[in-house]
Scaffold this motif. Structure first.
Motif, PDB file in Angstrom:
ATOM      1  N   LEU A  72      47.942  39.298  36.724  1.00  0.00           N
ATOM      2  CA  LEU A  72      47.930  39.305  38.194  1.00  0.00           C
ATOM      3  C   LEU A  72      47.795  40.714  38.739  1.00  0.00           C
ATOM      4  CD1 LEU A  72      50.613  36.716  39.339  1.00  0.00           C
ATOM      5  CD2 LEU A  72      48.168  36.399  39.024  1.00  0.00           C
ATOM      6  N   SER A  73      48.362  41.678  37.990  1.00  0.00           N
ATOM      7  CA  SER A  73      48.291  43.044  38.493  1.00  0.00           C
ATOM      8  C   SER A  73      48.304  44.031  37.329  1.00  0.00           C
ATOM      9  CB  SER A  73      49.463  43.326  39.432  1.00  0.00           C
ATOM     10  OG  SER A  73      49.267  44.579  40.061  1.00  0.00           O
ATOM     11  N   SER A  74      47.639  45.148  37.539  1.00  0.00           N
ATOM     12  CA  SER A  74      47.611  46.192  36.509  1.00  0.00           C
ATOM     13  C   SER A  74      47.340  47.528  37.180  1.00  0.00           C
ATOM     14  CB  SER A  74      46.499  45.894  35.496  1.00  0.00           C
ATOM     15  OG  SER A  74      45.249  45.967  36.141  1.00  0.00           O
ATOM     16  N   VAL A  75      47.592  48.584  36.423  1.00  0.00           N
ATOM     17  CA  VAL A  75      47.089  49.892  36.840  1.00  0.00           C
ATOM     18  C   VAL A  75      45.723  49.983  36.140  1.00  0.00           C
ATOM     19  CG1 VAL A  75      47.482  52.378  36.793  1.00  0.00           C
ATOM     20  CG2 VAL A  75      49.416  50.803  37.056  1.00  0.00           C
ATOM     21  N   SER A  76      44.658  50.062  36.928  1.00  0.00           N
ATOM     22  CA  SER A  76      43.310  49.865  36.394  1.00  0.00           C
ATOM     23  C   SER A  76      42.929  50.899  35.339  1.00  0.00           C
ATOM     24  CB  SER A  76      42.288  49.935  37.526  1.00  0.00           C
ATOM     25  OG  SER A  76      42.579  48.977  38.500  1.00  0.00           O
ATOM     26  N   ALA A  77      41.918  50.546  34.544  1.00  0.00           N
ATOM     27  CA  ALA A  77      41.429  51.447  33.489  1.00  0.00           C
ATOM     28  C   ALA A  77      40.860  52.720  34.119  1.00  0.00           C
ATOM     29  CB  ALA A  77      40.357  50.742  32.671  1.00  0.00           C
ATOM     30  N   LEU A  89      40.632  52.732  52.989  1.00  0.00           N
ATOM     31  CA  LEU A  89      41.515  51.591  52.707  1.00  0.00           C
ATOM     32  C   LEU A  89      41.285  51.170  51.263  1.00  0.00           C
ATOM     33  CD1 LEU A  89      43.413  49.201  53.549  1.00  0.00           C
ATOM     34  CD2 LEU A  89      41.332  47.937  54.140  1.00  0.00           C
ATOM     35  N   GLU A  90      42.372  51.135  50.495  1.00  0.00           N
ATOM     36  CA  GLU A  90      42.282  50.594  49.136  1.00  0.00           C
ATOM     37  C   GLU A  90      42.885  49.196  49.137  1.00  0.00           C
ATOM     38  OE1 GLU A  90      43.680  51.603  44.584  1.00  0.00           O
ATOM     39  OE2 GLU A  90      45.154  51.641  46.184  1.00  0.00           O
ATOM     40  N   ILE A  91      42.135  48.223  48.612  1.00  0.00           N
ATOM     41  CA  ILE A  91      42.633  46.843  48.507  1.00  0.00           C
ATOM     42  C   ILE A  91      43.037  46.603  47.060  1.00  0.00           C
ATOM     43  CG2 ILE A  91      42.001  44.403  48.695  1.00  0.00           C
ATOM     44  CD1 ILE A  91      40.223  45.161  51.091  1.00  0.00           C
ATOM     45  N   GLY A  92      44.322  46.309  46.839  1.00  0.00           N
ATOM     46  CA  GLY A  92      44.861  46.197  45.478  1.00  0.00           C
ATOM     47  C   GLY A  92      45.550  47.510  45.136  1.00  0.00           C
ATOM     48  N   SER A  93      46.875  47.459  45.054  1.00  0.00           N
ATOM     49  CA  SER A  93      47.620  48.722  44.887  1.00  0.00           C
ATOM     50  C   SER A  93      48.170  48.838  43.469  1.00  0.00           C
ATOM     51  CB  SER A  93      48.815  48.772  45.848  1.00  0.00           C
ATOM     52  OG  SER A  93      48.410  48.458  47.149  1.00  0.00           O
ATOM     53  N   VAL A 151      46.776  48.463  50.227  1.00  0.00           N
ATOM     54  CA  VAL A 151      47.362  47.162  50.557  1.00  0.00           C
ATOM     55  C   VAL A 151      47.367  46.273  49.318  1.00  0.00           C
ATOM     56  CG1 VAL A 151      45.116  46.337  51.416  1.00  0.00           C
ATOM     57  CG2 VAL A 151      47.175  45.129  52.053  1.00  0.00           C
ATOM     58  N   ASP A 152      48.466  45.528  49.162  1.00  0.00           N
ATOM     59  CA  ASP A 152      48.534  44.548  48.078  1.00  0.00           C
ATOM     60  C   ASP A 152      49.223  43.297  48.589  1.00  0.00           C
ATOM     61  OD1 ASP A 152      48.146  44.986  44.771  1.00  0.00           O
ATOM     62  OD2 ASP A 152      49.298  43.214  45.381  1.00  0.00           O
ATOM     63  N   ILE A 153      48.847  42.169  48.006  1.00  0.00           N
ATOM     64  CA  ILE A 153      49.405  40.891  48.447  1.00  0.00           C
ATOM     65  C   ILE A 153      50.794  40.641  47.841  1.00  0.00           C
ATOM     66  CG2 ILE A 153      48.353  39.508  46.587  1.00  0.00           C
ATOM     67  CD1 ILE A 153      47.581  37.443  48.788  1.00  0.00           C
ATOM     68  N   ALA A 193      50.162  42.735  52.373  1.00  0.00           N
ATOM     69  CA  ALA A 193      49.436  41.730  53.176  1.00  0.00           C
ATOM     70  C   ALA A 193      48.310  41.145  52.345  1.00  0.00           C
ATOM     71  CB  ALA A 193      48.854  42.388  54.433  1.00  0.00           C
ATOM     72  N   ASP A 194      47.766  40.025  52.812  1.00  0.00           N
ATOM     73  CA  ASP A 194      46.562  39.462  52.200  1.00  0.00           C
ATOM     74  C   ASP A 194      45.367  40.176  52.814  1.00  0.00           C
ATOM     75  OD1 ASP A 194      44.383  38.036  51.359  1.00  0.00           O
ATOM     76  OD2 ASP A 194      45.223  36.051  51.791  1.00  0.00           O
ATOM     77  N   ALA A 195      44.659  40.961  52.007  1.00  0.00           N
ATOM     78  CA  ALA A 195      43.577  41.800  52.540  1.00  0.00           C
ATOM     79  C   ALA A 195      42.314  41.006  52.863  1.00  0.00           C
ATOM     80  CB  ALA A 195      43.258  42.920  51.558  1.00  0.00           C
ATOM     81  N   MET A 243      40.872  38.189  42.833  1.00  0.00           N
ATOM     82  CA  MET A 243      41.468  38.203  44.167  1.00  0.00           C
ATOM     83  C   MET A 243      42.357  36.960  44.343  1.00  0.00           C
ATOM     84  SD  MET A 243      40.364  40.495  46.280  1.00  0.00           S
ATOM     85  CE  MET A 243      41.140  40.929  47.795  1.00  0.00           C
ATOM     86  N   GLN A 244      43.503  37.144  44.964  1.00  0.00           N
ATOM     87  CA  GLN A 244      44.366  36.002  45.280  1.00  0.00           C
ATOM     88  C   GLN A 244      44.355  35.784  46.800  1.00  0.00           C
ATOM     89  OE1 GLN A 244      48.301  36.592  43.405  1.00  0.00           O
ATOM     90  NE2 GLN A 244      47.298  38.266  42.323  1.00  0.00           N
ATOM     91  N   GLY A 245      45.178  34.847  47.268  1.00  0.00           N
ATOM     92  CA  GLY A 245      45.303  34.626  48.709  1.00  0.00           C
ATOM     93  C   GLY A 245      44.167  33.769  49.248  1.00  0.00           C
TER      94      GLY A 245
HETATM   95  C1  LIG Z   1      43.881  45.799  39.261  1.00  0.00           C
HETATM   96  S1  LIG Z   1      45.190  45.714  40.387  1.00  0.00           S
HETATM   97  C2  LIG Z   1      45.000  47.157  41.383  1.00  0.00           C
HETATM   98  C3  LIG Z   1      45.044  48.450  40.626  1.00  0.00           C
HETATM   99  C4  LIG Z   1      45.270  49.663  41.471  1.00  0.00           C
HETATM  100  N1  LIG Z   1      44.290  49.879  42.500  1.00  0.00           N
HETATM  101  C5  LIG Z   1      45.453  50.942  40.665  1.00  0.00           C
HETATM  102  O1  LIG Z   1      45.752  51.961  41.317  1.00  0.00           O
HETATM  103  O2  LIG Z   1      45.332  50.959  39.443  1.00  0.00           O
HETATM  104  C6  LIG Z   1      44.650  44.454  41.497  1.00  0.00           C
HETATM  105  C7  LIG Z   1      45.623  44.159  42.588  1.00  0.00           C
HETATM  106  O3  LIG Z   1      44.973  43.407  43.585  1.00  0.00           O
HETATM  107  C8  LIG Z   1      45.966  42.658  44.245  1.00  0.00           C
HETATM  108  N2  LIG Z   1      45.384  41.605  45.078  1.00  0.00           N
HETATM  109  C9  LIG Z   1      44.807  40.446  44.678  1.00  0.00           C
HETATM  110  N3  LIG Z   1      44.427  39.719  45.734  1.00  0.00           N
HETATM  111  C10 LIG Z   1      44.759  40.425  46.839  1.00  0.00           C
HETATM  112  C11 LIG Z   1      44.607  40.193  48.237  1.00  0.00           C
HETATM  113  N4  LIG Z   1      44.053  39.079  48.714  1.00  0.00           N
HETATM  114  N5  LIG Z   1      45.063  41.137  49.099  1.00  0.00           N
HETATM  115  C12 LIG Z   1      45.629  42.285  48.639  1.00  0.00           C
HETATM  116  N6  LIG Z   1      45.794  42.550  47.309  1.00  0.00           N
HETATM  117  C13 LIG Z   1      45.360  41.640  46.429  1.00  0.00           C
HETATM  118  C14 LIG Z   1      46.803  42.142  43.087  1.00  0.00           C
HETATM  119  O4  LIG Z   1      48.091  41.728  43.521  1.00  0.00           O
HETATM  120  C15 LIG Z   1      46.826  43.338  42.154  1.00  0.00           C
HETATM  121  O5  LIG Z   1      48.000  44.086  42.277  1.00  0.00           O
END
Ligand SMILES: C[S@@+](CC[C@H](N)C(=O)[O-])C[C@H]1O[C@@H](n2cnc3c(N)ncnc32)[C@H](O)[C@@H]1O
Length: 418
Positions: free
Chosen positions: A73-78, A102-106, A127-129, A154-156, A227-229
């Motif tokens: 569901l979540s990771s610190v990306s490669a 704006l970064e989506i996914g934190s 922002v992260d959900i 929030a849901d982005a 993506m979720q939400g």
């Molecule tokens: C790969 S991780 C992000 C990695 C991060 N950017 C980093 O610094 O390594 C993906 C993130 O996207 C989030 N995500 C998924 N759907 C989302 C949504 N609809 N709105 C916001 N965040 C979402 C997940 O919860 C997850 O934490």
């Protein structure tokens, strides 16, 4: 180890990782930007991966932070992937200094890199959900001294900060569509970098806004958690043999009973007889094939396979994580692994079923057409769902919920210019 020793060990590992990423860029024919390199050499990734050994924090891969069963569901990306996406963004905008992002996914790490790139005159919102992700990102950003980053839960899919527009939106989760809020939150010529699924395959597209349209400036092969939400779109898998799956896109129906024995039927093959130049971007061929095949075959699908299945010889896909394949009246065909003939790499196709020889031949004809056209790269156009057919650019059309995507191939490999 003293804290001084720990810090210098982390710095040593960080610099070695950056050297690896630069070598990886070069192998792909990409140039590492000086500003991205500087940011990568500055941000302490170990601060964003608490509880993980420092060696793992500096391995060139994602650090998984939240799982749900087999799903991440979540990771610190490669790091290499983040570096490529930041390079796409900075290239498209001519640098990021002073930009509003704006970064989506934190995860915190990428937000810190962006904070380095925009500098003191820029602004970063992430922002992260998932609240556990934003809580952890906020804590880690503070620990690393990036106090200027705004962290939002929030849901982005929807507007994050009403009235605010960004020069750059960088999405770090796999998207199936571009919701209107993303385009509307961009400045007039803003850029969104987004891992987007087209024909079941994901590429990181850098798309520039022009009115109600977006046009790609560059693209990279990538993979991300989904993506979720409200914008979530499930990906389903159907097994065709032990460890061999077909990946189905939204709305695709394949009868598991019909595909179960496909690979047990005799295999036929066809070869293009080409000599591929070094650094040919075969990921572009993999988008060319569905753009052509969806007009001809009943179902375009994506084949994926476990390592053991490939080793067993039952299947030999071009790329085991996602290879273009076609299903047509009981015949299954796919792009095979390259063949080394001693002096060249050749392109080929394998097929099983009643029309196997013809299906393999047809796939190879499309591959040859791509080579003959100069191995063109795709340009992606994103238009609102209401756009009439007559207003679409030339290309393969893919209708999503909010958008009409058009994948165009031109002999000139330069992407859209606007
Ligand atoms: C790969 S991780 C992000 C990695 C991060 N950017 C980093 O610094 O390594 C993906 C993130 O996207 C989030 N995500 C998924 N759907 C989302 C949504 N609809 N709105 C916001 N965040 C979402 C997940 O919860 C997850 O934490």
């Amino acid at each position: 180890m003293s804290s001084v020793d720990t810090a210098s060990r982390a710095e040593e590992l960080r610099n070695a990782l950056v050297d690896t990423i630069i070598a990886d860029h070069e192998a792909k024919g990409l140039a590492m930007r000086a500003d991205v390199e500087r940011a990568l050499r500055t941000v302490p990734r170990e601060v964003f991966t608490p509880g993980v050994p420092v060696e793992d924090a500096y391995a060139n891969k994602a650090v998984i932070t939240i799982r749900c069963g087999p799903e991440t569901l979540s990771s610190v990306s490669a790091p290499y992937l983040i570096a490529e996406m930041l390079g796409q963004a900075a290239d498209a905008l001519g640098g990021l200094e002073g930009r509003d992002v704006l970064e989506i996914g934190s995860g915190g790490y990428n937000a810190a890199l962006i904070a380095e790139l925009v500098g003191p005159t820029g602004r970063v919102t992430t922002v992260d959900i998932l609240p556990e992700v934003t809580d952890r990102a906020a804590t880690c950003l503070a620990a690393a001294g990036y106090n200027g980053v705004t962290v939002v839960c929030a849901d982005a899919e929807h507007v994050i900060e009403p009235g605010r527009r960004y020069d750059l939106i960088i999405v770090t989760a796999g998207a199936w569509d571009i919701p209107p809020a993303w385009r509307e939150q961009l400045t007039d010529d803003g850029v969104i970098v987004v891992p987007l699924r087209t024909f079941g395959m994901t590429r990181s597209w850098a798309l520039r806004r022009s009115g109600d349209r977006l046009v790609s400036q560059s693209h990279r092969l990538c993979g991300f958690v989904s993506m979720q939400g409200d914008g979530a779109h499930e990906m389903r898998y159907v097994d065709i043999a032990d460890g061999v799956h077909l990946r189905l896109d939204q709305g695709q129906q394949v009868d598991p009973a019909v595909v179960a024995g496909l690979l047990t039927q005799p295999r036929r093959e066809a070869w293009a007889g080409v000599s591929l130049p070094p650094r040919t971007v075969l990921a572009d061929l993999d988008l060319w094939l569905p753009a052509r095949l969806t007009r001809e075959v009943a179902e375009f699908v994506v084949l994926s396979a476990q390592e053991e299945a490939v080793q067993s010889g039952i299947v030999a896909p071009a790329w085991r994580f996602g290879t273009p394949a076609a299903l047509d009246e009981g015949t299954f065909s796919y792009r095979s692994a390259l063949r080394w003939t001693g002096g060249m790499f050749d392109l080929g196709a394998y097929a099983h079923g009643p029309e196997a020889a013809a299906a393999a031949g047809r796939l190879v004809e499309h591959m040859l057409a791509w080579v003959d056209a100069g191995s063109p790269a795709p340009v992606l156009h994103v238009l609102p769902a209401r756009t009439p057919d007559g207003d679409l650019p030339e290309g393969a059309v893919l209708d999503k919920r909010h958008s009409r995507l058009v994948l165009a191939f031109t002999p000139d490999p330069e992407e859209g210019t606007l």
